[in-house]
Write a protein that holds these residues in place. Structure first.
Motif, PDB file in Angstrom:
ATOM      1  N   GLN A 128       0.809  -1.208   0.000  1.00 13.98           N
ATOM      2  CA  GLN A 128       0.000   0.000   0.000  1.00 13.98           C
ATOM      3  C   GLN A 128       0.846   1.264   0.000  1.00 13.98           C
ATOM      4  OE1 GLN A 128      -3.321   0.228  -0.402  1.00 13.98           O
ATOM      5  NE2 GLN A 128      -3.214  -2.002  -0.749  1.00 13.98           N
ATOM      6  N   VAL A 129       2.004   1.230   0.660  1.00 12.44           N
ATOM      7  CA  VAL A 129       2.888   2.405   0.684  1.00 12.44           C
ATOM      8  C   VAL A 129       3.403   2.706  -0.713  1.00 12.44           C
ATOM      9  CG1 VAL A 129       5.037   3.363   1.588  1.00 12.44           C
ATOM     10  CG2 VAL A 129       3.543   2.019   3.084  1.00 12.44           C
ATOM     11  N   ASP A 130       3.903   1.663  -1.399  1.00 12.40           N
ATOM     12  CA  ASP A 130       4.406   1.857  -2.772  1.00 12.40           C
ATOM     13  C   ASP A 130       3.290   2.309  -3.698  1.00 12.40           C
ATOM     14  OD1 ASP A 130       6.962   1.151  -2.061  1.00 12.40           O
ATOM     15  OD2 ASP A 130       6.740  -0.964  -2.646  1.00 12.40           O
ATOM     16  N   LEU A 131       2.100   1.742  -3.495  1.00  8.00           N
ATOM     17  CA  LEU A 131       0.957   2.102  -4.333  1.00  8.00           C
ATOM     18  C   LEU A 131       0.607   3.578  -4.172  1.00  8.00           C
ATOM     19  CD1 LEU A 131      -1.368   1.336  -6.208  1.00  8.00           C
ATOM     20  CD2 LEU A 131      -2.654   0.550  -4.207  1.00  8.00           C
ATOM     21  N   GLU A 132       0.620   4.072  -2.911  1.00  9.26           N
ATOM     22  CA  GLU A 132       0.277   5.472  -2.667  1.00  9.26           C
ATOM     23  C   GLU A 132       1.349   6.407  -3.234  1.00  9.26           C
ATOM     24  OE1 GLU A 132      -1.842   8.706  -1.650  1.00  9.26           O
ATOM     25  OE2 GLU A 132      -2.481   6.596  -1.620  1.00  9.26           O
ATOM     26  N   LEU A 133       2.613   6.030  -3.136  1.00  9.37           N
ATOM     27  CA  LEU A 133       3.686   6.840  -3.711  1.00  9.37           C
ATOM     28  C   LEU A 133       3.530   6.961  -5.228  1.00  9.37           C
ATOM     29  CD1 LEU A 133       6.804   5.605  -1.680  1.00  9.37           C
ATOM     30  CD2 LEU A 133       5.747   7.883  -1.584  1.00  9.37           C
ATOM     31  N   THR A 134       3.160   5.863  -5.844  1.00  5.74           N
ATOM     32  CA  THR A 134       2.971   5.878  -7.300  1.00  5.74           C
ATOM     33  C   THR A 134       1.813   6.788  -7.676  1.00  5.74           C
ATOM     34  OG1 THR A 134       3.803   3.607  -7.460  1.00  5.74           O
ATOM     35  CG2 THR A 134       2.527   4.434  -9.315  1.00  5.74           C
TER      36      THR A 134
END
Length: 512
Positions: free
Chosen positions: A14-20
């Protein structure tokens, strides 16, 4: 503003998804519509239900890891461009991802908003180009298939028409001969001269038919050669009277000069005769009445026997000497001919000389005449093999390999059956095949072919043998045993090949 770009981000972090998502939000001038999936099956379902402009894919998802994730996505959806997002900065994985269909490979945490947007745009452009190339390739393949069908139809048409010419030409020649010989009543010398012209023109048409048939066989890879030991004197002797009649009709003097003691040659005598006829007819055609044409044959220390056809016609300019051997090519000359051909004669002559492992040469002087000559190899198997291998080395690199096979029948087989087997084996030969009859019941085949071609040759041999045995009035041919002696690439196996050939062709010398 550009139209919106739909993006499917497949990532279970979820962290990587939000950064993207934030990187896309910060992009100016472009509106991105972002959807996400955390599992591979979910991503596949979403991509199947709607068309996304691009997919960002993490390789490690629940139940799927590494390149297997990418392969699964590409298997289900080949149209959507895929950019791999990975936490692994590994060049090998990046390259393998590209090999497996990814348009780009980005390492998480090491790209900016501009870099991500540019990667998306480039991926979309590359995917579009790939689809256009694929569509163009499919269209080309479709057109090639259609052209191949048209090509085959044209060949069948030419073959059929050429064969259909045979019967009326034969009838014309037979009835012309009956009239000329006075079988149905006396004729005058003038009438006999006219009938000679008719017969001469029928011969010209026959030659054109032969040329067209050979062009078709050549293009289809079916123009083989039935080579055996023969003498040049017999070949020329069988043609002399017909060629002299043709020269007489044109008002040209023809002389034949064959040296004594000519070496025996190894060739397809029908094809050698065709070359002599084509070159002589061509010489006669372009000579003025009262001119002279000469056929000569001499031993050639390097090549075997050389046959030369000389004329005192207009000659050929140096700039056009290669051009005249091109198919359908006729040079413009001041000599008027009432029998225009298709421009095949010299081209076919060159092909037939090559089939007999000979060389063609032209010497000409403008205003003085020309001499076309060609060679035939001596009836010495190893010298023929040497010429043969020179031809094989001119093939593509893949085809430069030679297989040697032996064939034999029982020694008790009668001579007629053995000759029928010889006919069968010769009928199998293609342009780059060679056959030696070692004795009455044994043969050696030398074949230049790739493995698939060799398999096709053997399949064709079995099929033809079945047809012959089924239709042969005397019953099946004797049992033919065919065995493979080996296959050698010429690049590094020529010495071993020569050893095997010496063993078969000159066994006594091979053991000395």
């Amino acid at each position: 503003m550009d139209k919106h770009i739909s993006v499917l981000v497949v990532d279970d972090d979820q962290v990587d998804l939000e950064l993207t998502r934030r990187l896309f939000t910060g992009a100016p001038r472009t509106r991105f519509v972002i959807e996400s999936a955390e599992r591979l099956d979910e991503a596949v379902r979403l991509a199947r239900d709607r068309a996304y402009d691009v997919m960002l894919l993490d390789l490690n998802l629940p139940g799927s890891h590494g390149l297997a994730t990418l392969e699964a996505v590409r298997r289900e959806n080949e149209q959507t461009p895929v950019i791999v997002l990975s936490g692994l900065n590994d060049e090998e994985t990046a390259l393998r991802s590209l090999d497996h269909g990814a348009q780009d490979y980005l390492v998480k945490g090491q790209f900016t908003s501009d870099m991500l947007v540019n990667a998306v745009r480039y991926a979309m452009q590359r995917q579009q180009l790939l689809q256009e190339i694929t569509s163009a390739k499919a269209l080309v393949e479709k057109k090639n298939k259609r052209l191949a069908e048209m090509y085959e139809t044209a060949h069948r048409f030419v073959d059929n028409v050429s064969h259909e010419f045979r019967t009326p030409l034969t009838v014309i020649k037979e009835y012309t001969s009956l009239l000329r010989d006075g079988v149905v009543g006396a004729i005058s010398d003038e009438q006999r001269g006219f009938l000679d012209i008719v017969n001469d023109r029928a011969d010209d048409l026959n030659t054109m038919v032969d040329d067209m048939l050979d062009v078709g066989r050549l293009e289809a890879g079916r123009l083989g050669a039935w080579r055996k030991n023969c003498t040049v004197a017999e070949i020329i002797g069988s043609l002399g009277s017909a060629l002299k009649r043709k020269a007489q009709v044109k008002g040209v003097e023809l002389t034949i000069d064959v040296c004594d003691g000519l070496a025996e040659v190894y060739c397809d005598e029908e094809k050698a005769a065709r070359v002599i006829v084509n070159l002589t007819v061509n010489a006669i055609k372009f000579c003025q009445p009262g001119s002279h044409v000469r056929i000569a044959a001499v031993n050639d220390e390097r090549c075997g026997v050389r046959i030369a056809i000389s004329d005192d016609g207009p000659g050929i300019d140096q700039a056009h000497r290669d051009e005249i051997f091109e198919r359908f090519k006729q040079l413009h000359t001041d000599v008027r001919s009432s029998c225009k051909g298709f421009g095949l004669g010299l081209n076919i002559a060159k092909v037939l000389v090559d089939l007999n492992f000979g060389e063609m040469d032209l010497q000409s002087t403008l205003g003085q005449g020309s001499t076309f000559s060609f060679t035939l190899p001596p009836a010495e198997p190893l010298k023929v093999i040497e010429r043969y291998l020179e031809r094989v080395k001119c093939l593509s690199q893949q085809e430069q390999q030679v297989s040697v096979l032996t064939a034999s029948i029982v020694a008790t087989a009668d001579a007629s059956s053995a000759d029928d087997v010889d006919w069968y084996l010769n009928s199998l030969l293609r342009r780059n095949d060679l056959l030696f009859r070692l004795c009455t019941n044994q043969w050696l085949l030398v074949i230049a072919a790739t493995a698939p071609d060799l398999e096709a040759f053997q399949a064709s041999a079995k099929s033809m043998l079945r047809d012959i045995n089924r239709n042969r009035p005397q019953g099946p041919l004797p049992q033919l045993d065919m065995s493979m002696e080996g296959t050698w690439p010429l690049a590094d196996g020529e010495a071993e090949l020569w050893g095997a050939l010496h063993e078969k062709l000159e066994p006594e010398a091979a053991h000395v």
